[in-house]
Design a protein around this motif. Structure first.
Motif, PDB file in Angstrom:
ATOM      1  N   MET A 293      -7.138   5.708  -6.155  1.00 48.61           N
ATOM      2  CA  MET A 293      -7.823   6.879  -5.627  1.00 48.61           C
ATOM      3  C   MET A 293      -8.149   6.639  -4.148  1.00 48.61           C
ATOM      4  SD  MET A 293      -9.067   9.972  -6.091  1.00 48.61           S
ATOM      5  CE  MET A 293      -8.828  10.259  -7.818  1.00 48.61           C
ATOM      6  N   ALA A 294      -8.143   7.715  -3.405  1.00 46.53           N
ATOM      7  CA  ALA A 294      -8.379   7.641  -1.968  1.00 46.53           C
ATOM      8  C   ALA A 294      -9.794   7.173  -1.628  1.00 46.53           C
ATOM      9  CB  ALA A 294      -8.143   9.022  -1.361  1.00 46.53           C
ATOM     10  N   LYS A 295      -9.895   6.455  -0.505  1.00 41.26           N
ATOM     11  CA  LYS A 295     -11.201   6.028   0.016  1.00 41.26           C
ATOM     12  C   LYS A 295     -11.622   7.052   1.075  1.00 41.26           C
ATOM     13  CE  LYS A 295     -11.781   1.678   1.103  1.00 41.26           C
ATOM     14  NZ  LYS A 295     -11.783   0.394   1.863  1.00 41.26           N
ATOM     15  N   ILE A 296     -12.812   7.615   0.880  1.00 39.73           N
ATOM     16  CA  ILE A 296     -13.305   8.657   1.777  1.00 39.73           C
ATOM     17  C   ILE A 296     -14.592   8.183   2.437  1.00 39.73           C
ATOM     18  CG2 ILE A 296     -14.119  11.043   1.946  1.00 39.73           C
ATOM     19  CD1 ILE A 296     -12.418  11.594  -0.605  1.00 39.73           C
ATOM     20  N   MET A 297     -14.626   8.279   3.774  1.00 38.15           N
ATOM     21  CA  MET A 297     -15.839   7.914   4.507  1.00 38.15           C
ATOM     22  C   MET A 297     -16.633   9.179   4.808  1.00 38.15           C
ATOM     23  SD  MET A 297     -16.534   5.425   7.772  1.00 38.15           S
ATOM     24  CE  MET A 297     -15.587   6.281   8.993  1.00 38.15           C
ATOM     25  N   LEU A 298     -17.922   9.148   4.459  1.00 39.92           N
ATOM     26  CA  LEU A 298     -18.835  10.255   4.696  1.00 39.92           C
ATOM     27  C   LEU A 298     -19.782   9.862   5.820  1.00 39.92           C
ATOM     28  CD1 LEU A 298     -19.699  10.917   0.947  1.00 39.92           C
ATOM     29  CD2 LEU A 298     -17.860  11.944   2.307  1.00 39.92           C
ATOM     30  N   VAL A 299     -19.808  10.680   6.880  1.00 39.00           N
ATOM     31  CA  VAL A 299     -20.620  10.353   8.049  1.00 39.00           C
ATOM     32  C   VAL A 299     -21.578  11.500   8.338  1.00 39.00           C
ATOM     33  CG1 VAL A 299     -20.603   9.595  10.447  1.00 39.00           C
ATOM     34  CG2 VAL A 299     -18.613   9.127   8.983  1.00 39.00           C
ATOM     35  N   ASP A 300     -22.859  11.248   8.159  1.00 33.64           N
ATOM     36  CA  ASP A 300     -23.884  12.251   8.449  1.00 33.64           C
ATOM     37  C   ASP A 300     -25.202  11.514   8.577  1.00 33.64           C
ATOM     38  OD1 ASP A 300     -25.796  14.479   8.267  1.00 33.64           O
ATOM     39  OD2 ASP A 300     -24.093  15.659   7.550  1.00 33.64           O
ATOM     40  N   ASP A 301     -26.037  11.923   9.534  1.00 36.37           N
ATOM     41  CA  ASP A 301     -27.328  11.259   9.690  1.00 36.37           C
ATOM     42  C   ASP A 301     -28.305  11.661   8.589  1.00 36.37           C
ATOM     43  OD1 ASP A 301     -27.099  13.749  11.161  1.00 36.37           O
ATOM     44  OD2 ASP A 301     -29.103  13.399  11.953  1.00 36.37           O
ATOM     45  N   ALA A 302     -27.994  12.711   7.846  1.00 39.72           N
ATOM     46  CA  ALA A 302     -28.850  13.136   6.733  1.00 39.72           C
ATOM     47  C   ALA A 302     -28.286  12.590   5.422  1.00 39.72           C
ATOM     48  CB  ALA A 302     -28.929  14.658   6.687  1.00 39.72           C
ATOM     49  N   ALA A 303     -29.031  11.694   4.796  1.00 35.98           N
ATOM     50  CA  ALA A 303     -28.573  11.069   3.550  1.00 35.98           C
ATOM     51  C   ALA A 303     -28.303  12.103   2.465  1.00 35.98           C
ATOM     52  CB  ALA A 303     -29.604  10.055   3.061  1.00 35.98           C
ATOM     53  N   PHE A 304     -29.113  13.171   2.412  1.00 34.14           N
ATOM     54  CA  PHE A 304     -28.915  14.174   1.368  1.00 34.14           C
ATOM     55  C   PHE A 304     -27.593  14.927   1.559  1.00 34.14           C
ATOM     56  CE2 PHE A 304     -30.715  16.945   4.552  1.00 34.14           C
ATOM     57  CZ  PHE A 304     -30.164  18.194   4.305  1.00 34.14           C
ATOM     58  N   MET A 305     -27.136  15.078   2.804  1.00 30.08           N
ATOM     59  CA  MET A 305     -25.843  15.728   3.033  1.00 30.08           C
ATOM     60  C   MET A 305     -24.705  14.828   2.546  1.00 30.08           C
ATOM     61  SD  MET A 305     -26.520  18.696   4.151  1.00 30.08           S
ATOM     62  CE  MET A 305     -24.896  19.270   4.574  1.00 30.08           C
ATOM     63  N   ARG A 306     -24.801  13.535   2.806  1.00 30.42           N
ATOM     64  CA  ARG A 306     -23.789  12.602   2.294  1.00 30.42           C
ATOM     65  C   ARG A 306     -23.770  12.651   0.775  1.00 30.42           C
ATOM     66  NH1 ARG A 306     -26.405   9.072   6.018  1.00 30.42           N
ATOM     67  NH2 ARG A 306     -27.037   7.701   4.310  1.00 30.42           N
ATOM     68  N   MET A 307     -24.957  12.704   0.174  1.00 29.12           N
ATOM     69  CA  MET A 307     -25.048  12.743  -1.276  1.00 29.12           C
ATOM     70  C   MET A 307     -24.445  14.041  -1.834  1.00 29.12           C
ATOM     71  SD  MET A 307     -28.447  12.507  -3.677  1.00 29.12           S
ATOM     72  CE  MET A 307     -28.922  14.196  -3.310  1.00 29.12           C
ATOM     73  N   MET A 308     -24.687  15.169  -1.177  1.00 31.37           N
ATOM     74  CA  MET A 308     -24.129  16.443  -1.640  1.00 31.37           C
ATOM     75  C   MET A 308     -22.598  16.413  -1.626  1.00 31.37           C
ATOM     76  SD  MET A 308     -26.645  19.336   0.015  1.00 31.37           S
ATOM     77  CE  MET A 308     -25.369  20.560  -0.120  1.00 31.37           C
ATOM     78  N   VAL A 309     -22.027  15.898  -0.549  1.00 28.88           N
ATOM     79  CA  VAL A 309     -20.567  15.823  -0.447  1.00 28.88           C
ATOM     80  C   VAL A 309     -20.032  14.852  -1.495  1.00 28.88           C
ATOM     81  CG1 VAL A 309     -18.627  15.192   1.031  1.00 28.88           C
ATOM     82  CG2 VAL A 309     -20.558  16.446   2.003  1.00 28.88           C
ATOM     83  N   LYS A 310     -20.679  13.713  -1.639  1.00 28.73           N
ATOM     84  CA  LYS A 310     -20.253  12.713  -2.618  1.00 28.73           C
ATOM     85  C   LYS A 310     -20.298  13.297  -4.033  1.00 28.73           C
ATOM     86  CE  LYS A 310     -22.104   8.631  -2.127  1.00 28.73           C
ATOM     87  NZ  LYS A 310     -22.936   7.421  -2.285  1.00 28.73           N
ATOM     88  N   ASN A 311     -21.372  14.006  -4.352  1.00 24.00           N
ATOM     89  CA  ASN A 311     -21.487  14.613  -5.676  1.00 24.00           C
ATOM     90  C   ASN A 311     -20.381  15.630  -5.932  1.00 24.00           C
ATOM     91  OD1 ASN A 311     -23.745  13.087  -6.247  1.00 24.00           O
ATOM     92  ND2 ASN A 311     -25.210  14.730  -5.852  1.00 24.00           N
ATOM     93  N   ALA A 312     -20.093  16.463  -4.942  1.00 26.70           N
ATOM     94  CA  ALA A 312     -19.042  17.470  -5.096  1.00 26.70           C
ATOM     95  C   ALA A 312     -17.686  16.808  -5.339  1.00 26.70           C
ATOM     96  CB  ALA A 312     -18.977  18.358  -3.847  1.00 26.70           C
ATOM     97  N   LEU A 313     -17.391  15.763  -4.582  1.00 28.82           N
ATOM     98  CA  LEU A 313     -16.102  15.083  -4.717  1.00 28.82           C
ATOM     99  C   LEU A 313     -16.026  14.247  -5.992  1.00 28.82           C
ATOM    100  CD1 LEU A 313     -15.523  14.095  -1.002  1.00 28.82           C
ATOM    101  CD2 LEU A 313     -14.313  15.859  -2.300  1.00 28.82           C
ATOM    102  N   SER A 314     -17.145  13.664  -6.395  1.00 26.64           N
ATOM    103  CA  SER A 314     -17.174  12.855  -7.620  1.00 26.64           C
ATOM    104  C   SER A 314     -16.797  13.690  -8.839  1.00 26.64           C
ATOM    105  CB  SER A 314     -18.560  12.244  -7.832  1.00 26.64           C
ATOM    106  OG  SER A 314     -18.823  11.302  -6.831  1.00 26.64           O
ATOM    107  N   LYS A 315     -17.239  14.939  -8.854  1.00 23.31           N
ATOM    108  CA  LYS A 315     -16.935  15.832  -9.981  1.00 23.31           C
ATOM    109  C   LYS A 315     -15.445  16.145 -10.066  1.00 23.31           C
ATOM    110  CE  LYS A 315     -21.498  17.876 -10.105  1.00 23.31           C
ATOM    111  NZ  LYS A 315     -22.353  18.913  -9.571  1.00 23.31           N
ATOM    112  N   SER A 316     -14.728  15.931  -8.968  1.00 29.43           N
ATOM    113  CA  SER A 316     -13.283  16.172  -8.957  1.00 29.43           C
ATOM    114  C   SER A 316     -12.481  14.882  -9.046  1.00 29.43           C
ATOM    115  CB  SER A 316     -12.893  16.936  -7.694  1.00 29.43           C
ATOM    116  OG  SER A 316     -13.417  18.239  -7.753  1.00 29.43           O
TER     117      SER A 316
END
Length: 120
Positions: A1-24
């Protein structure tokens, strides 16, 4: 599976993106909280793709995009931007960003963008 780097100064934004992608089915993530850390971690981790906020402290996303693309012209980077920052989006695309996502974003848009860029 691909490695994706999430870059945002807001931890909750990183978590939101991670959660959305994890479900897929995506499960390999690297995180950074500003552009300077993103440049450093890109070198260390060599992610398949980066999702990066534009507005961050220390080094913004546009500066980090340019630095990463200088060293890795084939880097797949998607920028995240708040509403009303269209000028920055144009600069990001000219600097090599593959796409952009406008905040607030929905999970489907994130997954669709990642799947398209990674060819899934």
């Amino acid at each position: 599976m691909a490695k994706i780097m999430l870059v945002d100064d807001a931890a909750f934004m990183r978590m939101m993106v991670k959660n959305a992608l994890s479900k897929s089915g995506y499960d390999n993530f690297v995180e950074a909280q500003d552009g300077a850390e993103a440049v450093k971690k890109y070198e260390e981790e060599k992610p398949d793709m980066v999702i990066m906020d534009i507005t961050m402290p220390n080094m913004d996303g546009l500066q980090a995009l340019k630095k990463i693309r200088e060293a890795h012209p084939d880097a797949k980077i998607v920028m995240c931007t708040a509403m009303g920052q269209e000028g920055m989006v144009v600069d990001a695309i000219k600097s090599g960003a593959k796409d952009f996502i406008v905040k607030p974003f929905n999970a489907e848009r994130i997954v669709q963008t990642v799947n398209t860029i990674l060819g899934n």
